[in-house]
Write a protein that holds these residues in place. Structure first.
Motif, PDB file in Angstrom:
ATOM      1  N   TYR A 219     -33.091  -1.108  -1.798  1.00  0.00           N
ATOM      2  CA  TYR A 219     -31.846  -1.818  -2.731  1.00  0.00           C
ATOM      3  C   TYR A 219     -31.043  -2.624  -2.737  1.00  0.00           C
ATOM      4  CZ  TYR A 219     -34.356   2.874  -4.803  1.00  0.00           C
ATOM      5  OH  TYR A 219     -35.286   3.211  -5.357  1.00  0.00           O
TER       6      TYR A 219
ATOM      7  N   THR B  31     -33.630  -4.930  -7.125  1.00  0.00           N
ATOM      8  CA  THR B  31     -33.422  -3.465  -7.290  1.00  0.00           C
ATOM      9  C   THR B  31     -33.516  -3.691  -8.985  1.00  0.00           C
ATOM     10  OG1 THR B  31     -31.052  -2.774  -8.468  1.00  0.00           O
ATOM     11  CG2 THR B  31     -31.506  -5.204  -8.414  1.00  0.00           C
TER      12      THR B  31
ATOM     13  N   GLU C  74     -29.912  -0.017 -12.684  1.00  0.00           N
ATOM     14  CA  GLU C  74     -29.284   0.621 -12.584  1.00  0.00           C
ATOM     15  C   GLU C  74     -28.529   0.249 -10.938  1.00  0.00           C
ATOM     16  OE1 GLU C  74     -32.541   1.526 -10.405  1.00  0.00           O
ATOM     17  OE2 GLU C  74     -32.380   1.268 -13.027  1.00  0.00           O
ATOM     18  N   ASN C  75     -28.889  -0.065 -10.235  1.00  0.00           N
ATOM     19  CA  ASN C  75     -27.953  -0.595  -8.782  1.00  0.00           C
ATOM     20  C   ASN C  75     -27.538  -2.305  -9.026  1.00  0.00           C
ATOM     21  OD1 ASN C  75     -29.467   1.044  -7.193  1.00  0.00           O
ATOM     22  ND2 ASN C  75     -31.108   1.163  -7.266  1.00  0.00           N
TER      23      ASN C  75
ATOM     24  N   LEU D 201     -26.199  -2.543 -11.193  1.00  0.00           N
ATOM     25  CA  LEU D 201     -24.267  -2.307 -11.214  1.00  0.00           C
ATOM     26  C   LEU D 201     -23.629  -2.319 -10.390  1.00  0.00           C
ATOM     27  CD1 LEU D 201     -24.493  -1.210 -15.186  1.00  0.00           C
ATOM     28  CD2 LEU D 201     -23.978  -3.056 -14.384  1.00  0.00           C
ATOM     29  N   LYS D 202     -24.125  -1.250  -9.222  1.00  0.00           N
ATOM     30  CA  LYS D 202     -23.450  -0.280  -8.368  1.00  0.00           C
ATOM     31  C   LYS D 202     -23.291  -1.636  -7.535  1.00  0.00           C
ATOM     32  CE  LYS D 202     -25.540   3.525  -8.419  1.00  0.00           C
ATOM     33  NZ  LYS D 202     -27.026   4.498  -7.755  1.00  0.00           N
ATOM     34  N   PHE D 203     -24.348  -2.914  -7.520  1.00  0.00           N
ATOM     35  CA  PHE D 203     -24.036  -4.618  -6.643  1.00  0.00           C
ATOM     36  C   PHE D 203     -22.837  -4.937  -6.911  1.00  0.00           C
ATOM     37  CE2 PHE D 203     -25.189  -8.437  -5.568  1.00  0.00           C
ATOM     38  CZ  PHE D 203     -25.447  -9.001  -4.747  1.00  0.00           C
TER      39      PHE D 203
ATOM     40  N   ASN E  24     -20.293  -4.709  -8.554  1.00  0.00           N
ATOM     41  CA  ASN E  24     -19.181  -3.556  -8.856  1.00  0.00           C
ATOM     42  C   ASN E  24     -18.307  -3.767  -7.085  1.00  0.00           C
ATOM     43  OD1 ASN E  24     -18.119  -2.582 -11.302  1.00  0.00           O
ATOM     44  ND2 ASN E  24     -20.414  -2.168 -10.879  1.00  0.00           N
ATOM     45  N   THR E  25     -19.359  -4.049  -6.078  1.00  0.00           N
ATOM     46  CA  THR E  25     -18.760  -3.728  -4.886  1.00  0.00           C
ATOM     47  C   THR E  25     -18.892  -4.656  -3.817  1.00  0.00           C
ATOM     48  OG1 THR E  25     -21.069  -3.330  -3.656  1.00  0.00           O
ATOM     49  CG2 THR E  25     -20.197  -1.420  -4.509  1.00  0.00           C
TER      50      THR E  25
ATOM     51  N   HIS F 249     -18.814   0.304 -19.021  1.00  0.00           N
ATOM     52  CA  HIS F 249     -19.136  -0.423 -17.582  1.00  0.00           C
ATOM     53  C   HIS F 249     -18.554  -1.787 -17.199  1.00  0.00           C
ATOM     54  CE1 HIS F 249     -23.703   0.744 -19.237  1.00  0.00           C
ATOM     55  NE2 HIS F 249     -23.123   1.408 -17.930  1.00  0.00           N
TER      56      HIS F 249
END
Length: 178
Positions: A34, A45, A48-49, A51-53, A55-56, A69
């Protein structure tokens, strides 16, 4: 017909039936990796991943959209790909398109250069955690719908503007060079 009443079932089925690792021959079928700043060679990815990526990413200015989101504030709306691959210094943004009848997916294959420009805006933030020198926008298209002259005109035009927009049909593979 309004946007809310469109039937997207065939597109969703196509997205599920075309896993990213099956079209990229350099990536092992059985590996699941991921997005993360972990130094691995191939990072894949789904939505869903992604978006996490995003955001970090360090120092990236974020705002919330109507669905709650978060997305970069320099984007007018959230751009969520169907998948992405980070391979060495290349980032491939994957968009899957399927069609059974004429509709809006037909029109979307002509905007790859615009979409690519949105993702290029992320480079300064991504490069804080991992060096990325090239971004590609890759369409994975259902062959029995899109492999016809009426679409070739649009694809050839977009490719002539930017060779980093790639069109693949189901059954094709893409070799990623080092």
């Amino acid at each position: 017909m309004t946007h809310a009443s469109r039937n997207t079932t065939t597109g969703l089925i196509f997205e599920k039936e075309t896993p990213i690792n099956k079209i990229f021959s350099n990536l092992k079928e059985d590996s699941t990796i991921y997005f993360a700043a972990n130094g691995k060679d191939a990072i894949r990815t789904g939505m869903e991943n992604w978006l996490k990526f995003v955001n970090t990413l360090p120092n990236i200015p974020l705002v919330k959209d109507g669905a709650g989101h978060k997305h970069p504030s320099f984007w007018g709306k959230n751009h969520i790909p169907d998948g992405a691959i980070l391979y060495h210094d290349k980032l491939l943004i994957i968009e899957k398109k399927s069609q059974e009848v004429n509709g809006s997916a037909d029109e979307k294959i002509g905007v790859g250069d615009f979409k690519l420009s949105r993702f290029e805006m992320l480079l300064p933030y991504i490069n804080q955690i991992r060096e990325v020198n090239e971004i590609y926008y890759v369409y994975l298209l259902k062959k029995d719908w899109y492999d016809f002259p009426k679409y070739w005109e649009v694809m050839n035009y977009v490719r002539s503007k930017d060779s980093r927009v790639i069109y693949l049909f189901t059954g094709d593979t893409l070799q990623l060079g080092d």
